[in-house]
Scaffold this motif. Structure first.
Motif, PDB file in Angstrom:
ATOM      1  N   UNK A  23     105.036  58.194 -36.816  1.00 51.61           N
ATOM      2  CA  UNK A  23     103.808  58.710 -37.417  1.00 51.61           C
ATOM      3  C   UNK A  23     102.711  57.644 -37.435  1.00 51.61           C
ATOM      4  N   UNK A  24     103.122  56.389 -37.564  1.00 48.42           N
ATOM      5  CA  UNK A  24     102.147  55.320 -37.790  1.00 48.42           C
ATOM      6  C   UNK A  24     102.231  54.181 -36.776  1.00 48.42           C
ATOM      7  N   UNK A  25     103.101  54.316 -35.768  1.00 49.65           N
ATOM      8  CA  UNK A  25     103.268  53.211 -34.815  1.00 49.65           C
ATOM      9  C   UNK A  25     103.802  53.722 -33.488  1.00 49.65           C
ATOM     10  N   UNK A  55      97.226  58.632 -28.766  1.00 53.47           N
ATOM     11  CA  UNK A  55      95.854  58.108 -28.760  1.00 53.47           C
ATOM     12  C   UNK A  55      95.369  57.756 -30.156  1.00 53.47           C
ATOM     13  N   UNK A  56      95.791  58.510 -31.193  1.00 49.30           N
ATOM     14  CA  UNK A  56      95.299  58.208 -32.540  1.00 49.30           C
ATOM     15  C   UNK A  56      95.872  56.893 -33.075  1.00 49.30           C
ATOM     16  N   UNK A  57      96.970  56.416 -32.481  1.00 44.17           N
ATOM     17  CA  UNK A  57      97.545  55.143 -32.888  1.00 44.17           C
ATOM     18  C   UNK A  57      96.906  53.986 -32.136  1.00 44.17           C
ATOM     19  N   UNK A  58      96.678  54.179 -30.850  1.00 46.01           N
ATOM     20  CA  UNK A  58      96.030  53.145 -30.051  1.00 46.01           C
ATOM     21  C   UNK A  58      95.335  53.801 -28.866  1.00 46.01           C
ATOM     22  N   UNK A  59      94.029  53.655 -28.808  1.00 51.73           N
ATOM     23  CA  UNK A  59      93.259  54.208 -27.691  1.00 51.73           C
ATOM     24  C   UNK A  59      92.689  53.122 -26.798  1.00 51.73           C
ATOM     25  N   UNK A 378      92.289  54.699 -40.508  1.00 56.56           N
ATOM     26  CA  UNK A 378      92.015  55.756 -39.529  1.00 56.56           C
ATOM     27  C   UNK A 378      93.282  56.546 -39.203  1.00 56.56           C
ATOM     28  N   UNK A 379      94.409  55.856 -39.055  1.00 53.55           N
ATOM     29  CA  UNK A 379      95.678  56.535 -38.773  1.00 53.55           C
ATOM     30  C   UNK A 379      96.079  57.426 -39.945  1.00 53.55           C
ATOM     31  N   UNK A 380      95.952  56.906 -41.161  1.00 54.78           N
ATOM     32  CA  UNK A 380      96.323  57.687 -42.342  1.00 54.78           C
ATOM     33  C   UNK A 380      95.422  58.906 -42.525  1.00 54.78           C
TER      34      UNK A 380
END
Length: 388
Positions: A23-25, A55-59, A378-380
């Motif tokens: 969910x977060x990584x 993408x929401x974790x790393x773009x 941003x992730x949360x």
């Protein structure tokens, strides 16, 4: 190939089966053994590696150049390492219908959804049994193998700090203590598996440890802690009570009495005093889990709690067998916990107010001299919107 080509560790389309940790990584940042996959491959190759994830974790875009893509969920072995050196452009290595690695000279705009067996001109099977992390319980089930692999990787050819005479040890040749670590008046039995003590870690008086075991940088075992292998206490964690075959990924606290067994705890979690989990059903039957969009999956005889980042429990919380707790939950209430606790749960059935959740996380991070970052926020916020 490994030394001369940029490495990218990729997630697969099955990354959701590693809930709540993905969910977060990225999968490459999930700690099991001593290291995360990203850290592990950086040790092997001697250089930084990149990641390909949601993408929401790393773009971030990838750097230019030829790329060797490696599935982040696999623990490397000698056979795989040899096969990687032989890979050619547009070829892939496959294990049980999973793409393990591929090499390309045209990596532009590669996305997780693009990585399919049908996309390659040639595939080669990886034979034999390997450690491949498909579901979250695999993290503790394969933690023994991962600790052993990482122990050899990190300590090979190096000299351990001297073990203080106040300790009682079995198989000292299997114990490695980094500089700055403090270990006094403890019992350490490394006959069943290696014991690794990280830089500036502290093991207080009266601790009893059986390998395989890894204690990360600046982590603390409080007085009288009982550790059964294979257990990993990640960097900057505080641990106490009784812990068996479990992982605390980093910056989390289980600092008081209570039992944690066959479990995986994410980062920035806090287990209140007296919190304990069940790891086996009262009928001693196999544990069956259902993932969204999948069939029922057999997790085996034992499975404790899988806890996502930033989640906390109240004092004396009783966690059910195979409890899956999402991200940023505040768990409290009477009786056994629910077996599925969604992201941002407050108590039993209520939902955390986002602004309060963010403030409370920041408060906890300040206790370890850090603060909630813009990226974490941003992730949360993304998760909060998508889990309504």
């Amino acid at each position: 190939m490994l030394k001369n080509t940029d490495i990218v560790l990729f997630d697969t389309t099955q990354r959701g089966s590693l809930f709540p940790f993905t969910q977060t990584r990225a999968v490459a940042d999930i700690r099991f053994g001593i290291l995360t996959p990203k850290e592990r491959w950086e040790y092997i190759t001697g250089k930084k590696v990149e990641t390909l994830t949601a993408e929401y974790i790393s773009n971030k875009g990838m750097s230019p150049g030829k790329k060797l893509f490696i599935n982040a969920a696999i623990l490397p072995g000698s056979v795989l390492l040899a096969m990687l050196d032989e890979l050619q452009h547009d070829e892939a290595i496959v294990y049980k219908n999973n793409i393990i690695a591929f090499y390309t000279e045209q990596h532009q705009n590669v996305q997780v959804d693009d990585i399919k067996i049908s996309a390659f001109n040639k595939t080669t099977q990886l034979d034999g049994e390997v450690v491949y992390i498909s579901y979250p319980w695999h993290l503790f089930q394969y933690n023994d193998e991962a600790i052993r692999f990482d122990f050899q990787l990190i300590t090979g050819g190096r000299q351990s700090k001297k073990i203080a005479d106040t300790n009682r040890v079995v198989a000292p040749e299997n114990i490695f203590i980094e500089d700055g670590a403090i270990v006094e008046h403890c019992i350490i039995n490394a006959s069943a598996g290696p014991v690794y003590i990280g830089r500036n870690a502290t093991i207080m008086e009266g601790c009893m440890i059986r390998g395989a075991f890894a204690l990360g940088e600046s982590a603390v075992l409080k007085m009288g802690t009982a550790i059964y292998g294979a257990t990993t206490i990640g960097p900057f964690c505080h641990a106490g009570g009784e812990i068996k075959n479990s992982i605390l990924m980093g910056y989390s606290n289980k600092a008081h009495h209570g039992y944690l067994g066959d479990s995986v705890i994410g980062e920035w979690c806090n287990l209140g005093a007296g919190t304990s989990n069940s790891n086996i059903k009262n009928d001693a039957g196999d544990i069956i889990k259902l993932f969204p969009g999948s069939e029922h999956i057999n997790a085996g005889l034992k499975c404790g709690v899988m806890m996502g980042d930033y989640t906390r429990t109240a004092i004396n919380t009783s966690l059910n067998t195979a409890t899956f707790a999402g991200v940023a939950c505040n768990i409290f209430g009477e009786g056994l916990s629910a077996k599925h606790i969604p992201d941002f749960t407050w108590g039993v059935n209520d939902r955390y107010i986002l602004e309060k959740a963010l403030q409370h996380i920041d408060n906890w991070k300040k206790l370890k001299h850090q603060k909630l970052t813009d990226k974490e926020t941003a992730i949360l916020k993304h998760l909060y919107k998508t889990t309504l």
